[in-house]
Design a protein around this motif. Structure first.
Motif, PDB file in Angstrom:
ATOM      1  N   UNK A  66       0.764  -1.197   0.173  1.00  0.00           N
ATOM      2  CA  UNK A  66       0.026   0.165  -0.040  1.00  0.00           C
ATOM      3  C   UNK A  66       0.891   1.246   0.043  1.00  0.00           C
ATOM      4  N   UNK A  67       0.783   2.298  -0.891  1.00  0.00           N
ATOM      5  CA  UNK A  67       1.276   3.273  -0.896  1.00  0.00           C
ATOM      6  C   UNK A  67       1.170   4.284   0.424  1.00  0.00           C
ATOM      7  N   UNK A  68       2.039   5.001   1.006  1.00  0.00           N
ATOM      8  CA  UNK A  68       2.062   5.446   2.240  1.00  0.00           C
ATOM      9  C   UNK A  68       1.037   6.462   2.427  1.00  0.00           C
ATOM     10  N   UNK A  69       0.675   7.012   1.082  1.00  0.00           N
ATOM     11  CA  UNK A  69      -0.459   8.095   1.573  1.00  0.00           C
ATOM     12  C   UNK A  69      -1.814   7.133   1.524  1.00  0.00           C
ATOM     13  N   UNK A  70      -1.974   5.884   1.288  1.00  0.00           N
ATOM     14  CA  UNK A  70      -3.236   5.492   1.387  1.00  0.00           C
ATOM     15  C   UNK A  70      -3.237   4.518   2.626  1.00  0.00           C
ATOM     16  N   UNK A  71      -2.026   4.515   3.233  1.00  0.00           N
ATOM     17  CA  UNK A  71      -1.975   3.810   4.651  1.00  0.00           C
ATOM     18  C   UNK A  71      -3.121   4.142   5.505  1.00  0.00           C
ATOM     19  N   UNK A  72      -3.257   5.464   6.032  1.00  0.00           N
ATOM     20  CA  UNK A  72      -4.171   5.716   6.848  1.00  0.00           C
ATOM     21  C   UNK A  72      -5.714   5.437   6.456  1.00  0.00           C
TER      22      UNK A  72
END
Length: 124
Positions: A66-72
């Motif tokens: 998962x891309x870091x910006x999608x993680x939350x």
């Protein structure tokens, strides 16, 4: 940590290791061996996976990378689905054997085995 689950996982590794294909150099490199602790690297070489026995921690893979910006966003979705479920003990009542027909192929169910005494099992 659940000691009984950790023992069970170790017993499964010992019982099924003879069916495991040896790791290729590419598979070892994919695990980033230089970043592993000595025990993890030893497990990787001996058992094909760094996180067995003393280094085992139960986990379930729920997504691919998962891309870091999608993680939350993904974490929030997972929390909303599983928070209440994880407040109760999780029943481990079966062992399912998966196979990967070739490197990178999807895992396929080879067999599914109920655990426990037959008379104690309930089926619908």
């Amino acid at each position: 940590p659940v000691p009984a689950l950790n023992r069970f996982a170790g017993d499964v590794v010992l019982a099924f290791d003879r069916f495991r294909a040896p790791l290729t150099e590419a598979e070892i490199e994919r695990r980033s061996p230089d970043s592993l602790k000595p025990d993890e690297f030893r497990n990787l070489c001996q058992w094909g996976y760094p996180y067995v026995f003393e280094t085992f921690r139960f986990h379930m893979t729920l997504s691919g990378r998962v891309a870091s910006q999608e993680s939350p966003r993904l974490r929030a979705a997972i929390d909303s689905l599983f928070t209440e479920v994880l407040l109760r003990p999780v029943l481990v009542d079966a062992l399912t054997l998966f196979v990967e027909t070739e490197p990178g192929a999807p895992f396929m169910v080879l067999s599914h085995h109920a655990l426990g005494r037959r008379s104690a099992r309930k089926t619908a």
